[in-house]
Design an enzyme around this catalytic site. Structure first.
Site, mmCIF file in Angstrom:
data_model
loop_
_atom_site.group_PDB
_atom_site.id
_atom_site.type_symbol
_atom_site.label_atom_id
_atom_site.label_comp_id
_atom_site.label_asym_id
_atom_site.label_seq_id
_atom_site.Cartn_x
_atom_site.Cartn_y
_atom_site.Cartn_z
ATOM 1 N N SER A 88 0.933 -1.122 0.032
ATOM 2 C CA SER A 88 0.022 -0.007 0.040
ATOM 3 C C SER A 88 0.801 1.415 -0.121
ATOM 4 C CB SER A 88 -0.879 -0.077 1.294
ATOM 5 O OG SER A 88 -0.041 -0.050 2.306
ATOM 6 N N ASP B 153 -1.407 -1.089 -3.596
ATOM 7 C CA ASP B 153 -3.008 -1.024 -3.214
ATOM 8 C C ASP B 153 -3.016 0.387 -2.670
ATOM 9 O OD1 ASP B 153 -5.329 -1.708 -1.930
ATOM 10 O OD2 ASP B 153 -4.233 -2.266 -0.067
ATOM 11 N N HIS B 154 -4.326 0.867 -2.712
ATOM 12 C CA HIS B 154 -4.735 2.102 -2.267
ATOM 13 C C HIS B 154 -3.836 3.216 -2.445
ATOM 14 C CE1 HIS B 154 -8.591 1.682 -0.468
ATOM 15 N NE2 HIS B 154 -8.290 0.498 0.123
ATOM 16 N N ASP C 298 -6.602 4.977 -6.048
ATOM 17 C CA ASP C 298 -7.849 5.258 -5.304
ATOM 18 C C ASP C 298 -8.217 6.868 -5.440
ATOM 19 O OD1 ASP C 298 -9.736 5.387 -3.351
ATOM 20 O OD2 ASP C 298 -8.552 4.826 -1.709
ATOM 21 N N GLU D 135 -11.522 2.317 -7.401
ATOM 22 C CA GLU D 135 -12.618 2.251 -6.469
ATOM 23 C C GLU D 135 -13.679 3.397 -6.617
ATOM 24 O OE1 GLU D 135 -12.758 3.336 -1.801
ATOM 25 O OE2 GLU D 135 -11.577 1.654 -2.086
ATOM 26 N N HIS E 10 -12.442 -0.833 6.197
ATOM 27 C CA HIS E 10 -11.011 -1.292 6.596
ATOM 28 C C HIS E 10 -10.839 -1.178 8.084
ATOM 29 C CE1 HIS E 10 -10.626 0.586 2.289
ATOM 30 N NE2 HIS E 10 -9.934 -0.534 2.217
ATOM 31 N N GLY F 212 -11.542 -4.365 2.567
ATOM 32 C CA GLY F 212 -12.186 -4.619 4.161
ATOM 33 C C GLY F 212 -12.522 -5.692 4.536
ATOM 34 N N VAL G 198 -7.124 -8.475 2.101
ATOM 35 C CA VAL G 198 -7.179 -9.031 3.703
ATOM 36 C C VAL G 198 -5.805 -8.374 4.360
ATOM 37 C CG1 VAL G 198 -7.285 -10.607 5.507
ATOM 38 C CG2 VAL G 198 -8.563 -10.938 3.404
#
Length: 286
Positions: free
Chosen positions: A50, A83-84, A105, A135, A177, A206, A228
């Site tokens: 992330s 991620d994100h 994101d 997203e 999350h 989440g 996860v």
């Protein structure tokens, strides 16, 4: 096997109607644990790094090189995912570091701005052959920025995918999350509606707060990539605490980190089997 494109893993899972575990890396030990868990059950996995993780390590490159090295030597297929990332420049850096996929994101932005920024990312990523996740409909739990009851609208989701050209879409369906208790209630009917409306694989963020039975039902309803982090981190941390409590004079960090790594690996493998629906023939048919 080893490091392979994310698209290959997601397309295979989507075609089979099964789930694919995508687990967050915090440091080298978690990367090793996730891959060890996948190897133990003979299933593929995605390693996620992330924007927050990159910041913790002082930049994206150090942790990426470590995770990629672990992935390349794996006995099972492993993909690498950013991620994100709310920072577009971080996404563009990832394109040159061997990531098979990136998540831009822009869900915090107004809809039109999210569309424009995501489309820019898709164009840049396509030139590198990199899969893009986006997203729509804020997933809660990040710094409290979540209006209760927010859900992704199927019609808006379909238009968003068509306009931006994204390869996968993370949607808001009731999860949040950073949950440490597994009490989330998912909107399975909405998942099915999104699956019918959106022509790309769906992603559940989440997932740590979602109990096993609902994870299985979510996959059956149409979710493919299942993220996860917090749930697995709990196994790691509890194991470390147990060692330190039983050996208060211990100073060799390898000895307690090894316990955390082992505990996380075991749970990662269990989740991968659960998401693959290997033990749920009835769910697979639904």
């Amino acid at each position: 096997m080893g490091l392979i494109p994310t698209r290959t893993l997601i397309d295979t899972a989507a075609a089979a109607g099964t789930g694919l575990g995508s687990f967050n890396v915090l440091h080298l030990e978690t990367a090793e644990a996730i891959v060890a868990g996948a190897e133990a059950v003979g299933l593929p996995v995605i390693l996620q790094i992330s924007q927050n993780c990159a910041a913790y390590h002082g930049g994206l490159e150090p942790i990426t090189l470590a995770a990629a090295a672990v992935a390349r030597t794996a006995d099972v297929p492993v993909a690498l995912h950013l991620d994100h990332a709310e920072d577009e420049q971080l996404v563009y850096q990832a394109l040159g570091l061997g990531f098979g996929s990136v998540m831009y994101d822009g869900a915090h932005l107004p809809y039109a701005d999210n569309v424009a920024a995501t489309a820019r990312v898709v164009r840049r990523a396509a030139a590198h052959g990199v899969f893009v996740e986006a997203e729509l409909g804020k997933v809660g739990g990040k710094d409290g920025a979540h209006a209760p009851g927010v859900r992704t609208d199927p019609g808006e989701a379909a238009a968003f995918v068509e306009t931006t050209g994204v390869d996968a879409l993370a949607v808001a369906v009731g999860s949040s999350h950073a949950m440490t208790k597994r009490g989330a209630a998912l909107d399975l009917e909405l998942i099915a509606q999104l699956k019918a409306s959106v022509p790309v694989p769906l992603v559940l963020h989440g997932s740590s707060g979602v109990p096993d039975d609902l994870l299985v039902l979510a996959v059956g309803a149409g979710m493919t990539k299942i993220n996860v982090s917090t749930h697995l981190n709990g196994f790691f941390t509890r194991a470390v605490r147990e060692v330190l409590a039983s050996q208060p004079d211990l100073v060799d960090s390898r000895k307690y980190l090894a316990a955390g790594r082992h505990a996380l690996a075991s749970e990662a493998g269990r989740l991968l089997v659960l998401l693959s629906l290997q033990d749920q023939p009835a769910k697979r048919e639904s």
